[in-house]
Structure formats: C-alpha cells, structure tokens
Enzyme design. Structure first.
Site, PDB file in Angstrom:
ATOM      1  N   ASP A  21       0.909  -1.146   0.000  1.00 12.49           N
ATOM      2  CA  ASP A  21       0.000   0.000   0.000  1.00 12.49           C
ATOM      3  C   ASP A  21       0.948   1.195   0.000  1.00 12.49           C
ATOM      4  O   ASP A  21       1.508   1.544   1.046  1.00 12.49           O
ATOM      5  CB  ASP A  21      -0.884   0.003   1.253  1.00 12.49           C
ATOM      6  CG  ASP A  21      -1.872   1.164   1.208  1.00 12.49           C
ATOM      7  OD1 ASP A  21      -1.531   2.201   0.616  1.00 12.49           O
ATOM      8  OD2 ASP A  21      -2.969   1.031   1.751  1.00 12.49           O
ATOM      9  N   HIS A  22       1.170   1.793  -1.177  1.00 11.09           N
ATOM     10  CA  HIS A  22       2.284   2.738  -1.288  1.00 11.09           C
ATOM     11  C   HIS A  22       2.114   3.944  -0.364  1.00 11.09           C
ATOM     12  O   HIS A  22       3.089   4.619  -0.041  1.00 11.09           O
ATOM     13  CB  HIS A  22       2.510   3.168  -2.742  1.00 11.09           C
ATOM     14  CG  HIS A  22       1.508   4.135  -3.249  1.00 11.09           C
ATOM     15  ND1 HIS A  22       0.325   3.757  -3.825  1.00 11.09           N
ATOM     16  CD2 HIS A  22       1.498   5.494  -3.251  1.00 11.09           C
ATOM     17  CE1 HIS A  22      -0.358   4.826  -4.164  1.00 11.09           C
ATOM     18  NE2 HIS A  22       0.313   5.901  -3.821  1.00 11.09           N
ATOM     19  N   HIS A  82      -5.858   2.777   1.266  1.00 12.02           N
ATOM     20  CA  HIS A  82      -5.077   3.920   1.763  1.00 12.02           C
ATOM     21  C   HIS A  82      -5.726   4.618   2.958  1.00 12.02           C
ATOM     22  O   HIS A  82      -5.082   4.876   3.968  1.00 12.02           O
ATOM     23  CB  HIS A  82      -4.876   4.956   0.655  1.00 12.02           C
ATOM     24  CG  HIS A  82      -4.320   4.393  -0.614  1.00 12.02           C
ATOM     25  ND1 HIS A  82      -3.318   3.452  -0.625  1.00 12.02           N
ATOM     26  CD2 HIS A  82      -4.620   4.633  -1.903  1.00 12.02           C
ATOM     27  CE1 HIS A  82      -3.029   3.149  -1.887  1.00 12.02           C
ATOM     28  NE2 HIS A  82      -3.810   3.844  -2.675  1.00 12.02           N
TER      29      HIS A  82
HETATM   30  P1  NAP Z   1       0.233  -1.418 -17.431  1.00 10.87           P
HETATM   31  O1  NAP Z   1       0.905  -0.149 -17.782  1.00 10.87           O
HETATM   32  O2  NAP Z   1      -0.966  -1.832 -18.197  1.00 10.87           O
HETATM   33  O3  NAP Z   1       1.334  -2.571 -17.548  1.00 10.87           O
HETATM   34  C1  NAP Z   1       0.985  -3.916 -17.546  1.00 10.87           C
HETATM   35  C2  NAP Z   1       2.235  -4.752 -17.629  1.00 10.87           C
HETATM   36  O4  NAP Z   1       1.831  -6.113 -17.662  1.00 10.87           O
HETATM   37  C3  NAP Z   1       3.071  -4.491 -18.875  1.00 10.87           C
HETATM   38  O5  NAP Z   1       4.435  -4.494 -18.528  1.00 10.87           O
HETATM   39  C4  NAP Z   1       2.753  -5.692 -19.752  1.00 10.87           C
HETATM   40  O6  NAP Z   1       3.864  -6.009 -20.538  1.00 10.87           O
HETATM   41  C5  NAP Z   1       2.532  -6.758 -18.696  1.00 10.87           C
HETATM   42  N1  NAP Z   1       1.734  -7.855 -19.214  1.00 10.87           N
HETATM   43  C6  NAP Z   1       0.471  -7.810 -19.711  1.00 10.87           C
HETATM   44  N2  NAP Z   1       0.089  -9.037 -20.090  1.00 10.87           N
HETATM   45  C7  NAP Z   1       1.121  -9.866 -19.817  1.00 10.87           C
HETATM   46  C8  NAP Z   1       1.337 -11.254 -19.988  1.00 10.87           C
HETATM   47  N3  NAP Z   1       0.394 -12.053 -20.506  1.00 10.87           N
HETATM   48  N4  NAP Z   1       2.517 -11.767 -19.596  1.00 10.87           N
HETATM   49  C9  NAP Z   1       3.480 -10.980 -19.079  1.00 10.87           C
HETATM   50  N5  NAP Z   1       3.339  -9.665 -18.882  1.00 10.87           N
HETATM   51  C10 NAP Z   1       2.172  -9.111 -19.265  1.00 10.87           C
HETATM   52  O7  NAP Z   1      -0.177  -1.472 -15.903  1.00 10.87           O
HETATM   53  P2  NAP Z   1       0.392  -0.610 -14.686  1.00 10.87           P
HETATM   54  O8  NAP Z   1      -0.312   0.687 -14.641  1.00 10.87           O
HETATM   55  O9  NAP Z   1       1.888  -0.612 -14.725  1.00 10.87           O
HETATM   56  O10 NAP Z   1      -0.144  -1.435 -13.424  1.00 10.87           O
HETATM   57  C11 NAP Z   1       0.432  -2.655 -13.038  1.00 10.87           C
HETATM   58  C12 NAP Z   1      -0.082  -3.040 -11.653  1.00 10.87           C
HETATM   59  O11 NAP Z   1       0.288  -2.044 -10.736  1.00 10.87           O
HETATM   60  C13 NAP Z   1      -1.602  -3.158 -11.570  1.00 10.87           C
HETATM   61  O12 NAP Z   1      -1.929  -4.163 -10.644  1.00 10.87           O
HETATM   62  C14 NAP Z   1      -2.029  -1.808 -11.018  1.00 10.87           C
HETATM   63  O13 NAP Z   1      -3.244  -1.872 -10.316  1.00 10.87           O
HETATM   64  C15 NAP Z   1      -0.875  -1.531 -10.081  1.00 10.87           C
HETATM   65  N6  NAP Z   1      -0.698  -0.109  -9.801  1.00 10.87           N
HETATM   66  C16 NAP Z   1      -0.324   0.742 -10.807  1.00 10.87           C
HETATM   67  C17 NAP Z   1      -0.146   2.080 -10.530  1.00 10.87           C
HETATM   68  C18 NAP Z   1       0.299   3.056 -11.582  1.00 10.87           C
HETATM   69  O14 NAP Z   1       0.530   4.212 -11.230  1.00 10.87           O
HETATM   70  N7  NAP Z   1       0.438   2.659 -12.828  1.00 10.87           N
HETATM   71  C19 NAP Z   1      -0.352   2.560  -9.229  1.00 10.87           C
HETATM   72  C20 NAP Z   1      -0.716   1.667  -8.231  1.00 10.87           C
HETATM   73  C21 NAP Z   1      -0.880   0.333  -8.545  1.00 10.87           C
HETATM   74  P3  NAP Z   1       3.776  -6.492 -22.078  1.00 10.87           P
HETATM   75  O15 NAP Z   1       2.736  -5.652 -22.738  1.00 10.87           O
HETATM   76  O16 NAP Z   1       5.161  -6.271 -22.568  1.00 10.87           O
HETATM   77  O17 NAP Z   1       3.423  -7.913 -22.002  1.00 10.87           O
END
Ligand code: NAP
Length: 504
Positions: free
Chosen positions: A185-186, A248
C-alpha cells in the site's frame, strides 16, 4: 564517497517491466536507491513482459524512463553506466508457463555469479488477474522454495472484494510463507505517513490527549484534482471505495487510531493496526444511507480547461454507476475511541489535490473571554498534511498584538521543506528498500487486508445493488456532492481544507 550497502546480493524480477508503474515509479526508485548507496553491491534487475527486448534495448528504455520520471532529474553518465549494466530483460508471457524457463535460467545465472546468499525479489506490477498465475508458475519452477531468500511483492488491488482477497490469500499461503509476502500500500511508504508513528510514539505530549476525552472528531481527506484519465477501464470496476478507502484511507485511520505498540517490530505494529479494523463498527445495510455518501463528477472547468464528466471518460460506461467520490463516517468501538466519529472522504476531479488528516480537539470547558475577543474562535486542531504539502500544524488560540484582548487562531507549523535540506524519498524507494531488507512493517498482512474488505463490503454491496439515481451529482472542480457536506454538517462539523500554496 558513496555509501556502501550491506545488503545481500539481490535479483529484482519485475513482472510488468514494460508497464506504467515500472516506468514512472519502480525504475526511478531503484536508480535513486543506487545513486544514494542503498542498492546491494551485487544486484541484477530483470524486467519481464511479453514485449521482445534485448538487454541493450531495455536498458535504453529504462534510461529514458528514469530521465523522465526520477525526482532527481536526468541521470549522471557515470552512475548510469554502473547501474545500467545491471539491468536485464527476460521476455515472459505469464499465461504461457513454459516461458518461465528462460526467466529461471537467467535468475540461476545471476545466482551463480553472486553466490549462495543471493536473494530474489519478484515484483508483481501486472494486472491483478495475473497474480495467481505468476504465483503458481514461481512454485512450479521452484523459484521461491527458499523462504529466507525469496520474496514476492504484490501491487494493489489485493482482491476485488472480501471473497477474492480471501482466495488470493489462501492461494499465496499454499505457496509462500507470510514472511515472503509483501502486499504494497504505497501510502504507507510516504514520509509523512511514516512520521505519524514518530509523532505519536516518540513524543509524550500528544498521547495523553489522543482519546475520546480530548478529541471531538477526526477527518481523513484524500482529494484529487485529476479525473480518471486513461485509467477509466480499470476504475469502472473499482470506484472510490475500493480504490482508496478500503486500502489507503483505512490504513491512515489505523495509524491514527492504533494503540501504542510495545516495539517497532513489524508484526507488533501490524497487530495493533489490525486491532483497530476489528474494533470498527460494522454497518447494517439500513445504516448505510446515513453514514456513507457516493458521488460521480459531471463535466466542468479546471484551471481554464473544460474537462469531461466521468461518464464521458475513455473506457467508462455512459450509464456508469461507479462512484468517483465516497465519504463515510466510521466509529471505532473501543475504550479509546467510543463515540468519536472518523469521517473519511476521497474523490476525483475535486477542487484540490491534497491528503490531510485533521484531529479536532474538544472545546475548552469554560469560556472566559468576551464574545468580541473571540470572534474568530476556533477549537484546537492538529492537521497532518501528507501531500502535496508535507507538514504538521497545531492550531491554537493566541492573543493578537495590541492593547485589547483579542484572540486569533495561529498555526505552530513543522514543515518538512523548511526544516530539512534533504529531499524526501519517494514512497516506492522506501518500500523497495524495505523489501530488500526483509522489513515488512510498511506492508499489509493478509489479515489486515481481509479485515478492511470486511468493513467496506456492506457499503459496496448496497451501492452495487442500488443504482444511484442522481449521478452525476457534483461538478468537476467542486468539493463533491452536497450530501457529503450534509453527512458531516448533521453532527455540527464541516470538512477542513488546507490553504494550498500551489495546486498540484
Ligand atoms: P500497465 O501499464 O498496463 O502494464 C501492464 C504490464 O503487464 C506491462 O508491462 C505488460 O507487458 C505486462 N503484461 C500484460 N500481459 C502480460 C502477460 N500475458 N505476460 C506478461 N506480462 C504481461 O499497468 P500498470 O499501470 O503498470 O499497473 C500494473 C499493476 O500495478 C496493476 O496491478 C495496477 O493496479 C498496479 N498499480 C499501478 C499504478 C500506476 O501508477 N500505474 C499505481 C498503483 C498500482 P507487455 O505488454 O510487454 O506484455
């Protein structure tokens, strides 16, 4: 001279190594830890994803990410050279278990090179539906068998509701021991949030007052100016209650409400926090309409620009019932807090971006000053501002200079920026370092997550079963729906805000 870290050699595997979270937060955090001497002497960062990259290409991508998003600006060439050679890529499709073979080979290569003490941290920065698949593959390929040297870090959301959170906990518990699981939980990594512990338990001044005898009510308000932006698709399935309050805001409430721990041990602190959640008064369905308010923004103007309403955002159903605002009044049924309301509110497209906790103390028992002297009378308040301003202000009454006795509320302020020269680390820097150090204090334990879900489930169920008839019910750039004002006004209070110098 650069500090030397005593950490064991570490292999950091990032599932979602091509994603947004890694780009904006994880990669810059790891680089900053490196430049400040916190990374182990021997380390390897392995990004993964379906995208095909060579190590060189991935290093280039990470360099661009760090240059764009690091709080320290662009990298220094010599530091980057040293750091960049430790960045690698291993293409892995988590839906195709065989692709874990390549990852295993890479991990084993660095384990051999770094020696038997090497620890491996698997960071799951992918969509939550992949968490079980990855956990099962890590088990299948025997990548986490050594419970002292392997850990898994799990991003939010942890479950979609109580049932799915329990299922995920159960699955993880079959593969890992609790000491291997780091649920992020950042918010807990934020400097000002950590300071809550110091403030409460390193000072004798506040603790005697920290109870129902002196405190009248408490507010926790996390407001955002931004709308859902490109995250509409995700947000549709979440809403403000799931996205913010379940995690949070309830974590902040635990830090305010917890009893004093006997030590700074991770489990001791997590025990005290979970006790708060267990003492919180559960809602009966018929009590929800008087204790919880939901809202959804309509279009409006923010800083001279017209912004769309929630239902017109990308990825959002034009008839969406998802709340972009939630306010809830909670009670903690224990000796310390009986009868003291905790008001929590959060929302998007509000008038300010700010996270503040306000503790309003009871009024003095007897007023001796004339009504003319006390025209601006205000009960004592302690305002802990988490972001964007990082400060603690104690609002007290004082005599205004002059020949007459006239009182004014004044602020005694501890402001991070004014007090310290050093930059504060990003929450992810603290959390990644803690994960490498094996310190779980700032991470959520399985029972905490479930207790928080249990508390909010009656509200979620009621809101999902009854469509809101008045959505959208607040314009962009406002303070949310009128019902949220009424929720607190009925008890004779109003929501507090901090006069902000700069809007974020
Ligand atoms: P994102 O930008 O959509 O990235 C998703 C990642 O998953 C990409 O690196 C994608 O890589 C990979 N991926 C998708 N399908 C895959 C597969 N079949 N095998 C392997 N890798 C796969 O998502 P995000 O925003 O970074 O969020 C990621 C997580 O962090 C989520 O649970 C989100 O709730 C959490 N989170 C994110 C944020 C934020 O600020 N972004 C904040 C808090 C929490 P490829 O396309 O190269 O496969």
């Amino acid at each position: 001279m650069k500090k030397k870290s005593k950490l064991n050699p570490t292999i950091f595997v990032i599932f979602g190594g091509t994603g947004d979270l890694n780009k904006r937060k994880l990669a810059p955090a790891l680089y900053n830890l490196f430049t400040e001497g916190y990374m182990p002497e021997k380390f390897s960062i392995i990004g993964t994803g379906r995208t095909k990259f060579t190590d060189e290409k991935y290093q280039q991508v990470i360099l661009e990410n760090v240059n764009e998003f690091s709080r320290n600006g662009k990298v220094k060439d010599d530091s980057w050279k040293e750091f960049g050679t430790n960045v690698h890529y291993s293409s892995t499709d988590v839906t195709v278990p065989e692709t874990f073979e390549g990852l295993k080979t890479d991990i084993e290569k660095y384990q051999k090179e770094f020696g038997p003490e090497t620890q491996v941290i698997f960071y799951l920065a992918v969509a939550p539906n992949f968490f079980p698949l990855i956990a099962e593959c890590l088990c299948k390929y025997k990548l986490t068998e050594n419970e002292d040297n392997s850990r898994i870090v799990i991003e939010k959301p942890f479950g979609h509701d109580l049932e799915t959170a329990k299922e995920l906990n159960l699955l993880l518990s079959k593969i890992f021991t609790e000491k291997q699981i780091y649920r992020i939980d950042h918010y807990l990594g934020k400097e000002t949030v950590q300071n809550m512990m110091a403030f409460r338990f390193a000072n004798s001044l506040f603790e005697p007052l920290w109870n129902r005898n002196y405190i009248e009510h408490i507010q926790i308000s996390v407001t955002e100016q931004l709308g859902v932006g490109e995250r509409g698709g995700y947000y549709e399935g979440a809403g403000a209650l799931r996205d913010m309050i379940q995690n949070h805001l309830l974590q902040l409430l635990c830090l305010v409400g917890m009893e004093a721990p006997i030590s700074f041990d991770a489990n001791e602190i997590r025990d005290r926090k979970v006790e708060v959640l267990r003492a919180m008064r559960p809602f009966k369905p018929e009590e929800i309409s008087t204790n919880a308010v939901r809202g959804q923004y309509s279009k409006g103007w923010v800083e001279g620009k017209e912004v769309p309403g929630y239902r017109h955002e990308n990825g959002v159903d034009p008839h969406s019932n998802t709340e972009s605002f939630a306010a809830v009044k909670f009670f903690i049924d224990n000796w310390r807090w009986q009868g003291i309301p905790f008001y929590l509110r959060t929302g998007k497209r509000l008038n300010q971006t700010s996270s503040i906790i306000t503790i309003q103390f009871k009024d003095v028992p007897h007023h001796i000053f004339s009504s003319r002297a006390t025209e601006t009378w205000q009960q004592n308040r302690l305002i802990i501002s988490i972001q964007p301003e990082m400060s603690i202000r104690l609002q007290v009454q004082a005599k205004r200079p002059g020949v007459k006795m006239v009182l004014n509320p004044v602020d005694m302020v501890f402001d991070y920026k004014g007090t310290y020269d050093t930059d504060t680390p990003e929450a992810y820097e603290t959390l990644l370092l803690d994960a490498m150090n094996g310190d779980q204090t700032l991470f959520m334990r399985g029972d905490q997550v479930e207790a928080a879900w249990e508390l909010v489930m009656p509200i979620i169920n009621t809101w999902e079963s009854k469509k809101s008839l008045n959505f959208p019910n607040y314009p962009a750039d406002s303070w949310g729906p009128e019902e949220a004002e009424a929720l607190i006004a009925r008890d004779g209070f109003h929501w507090f805000t901090l006069p902000l110098k700069d809007k974020e």
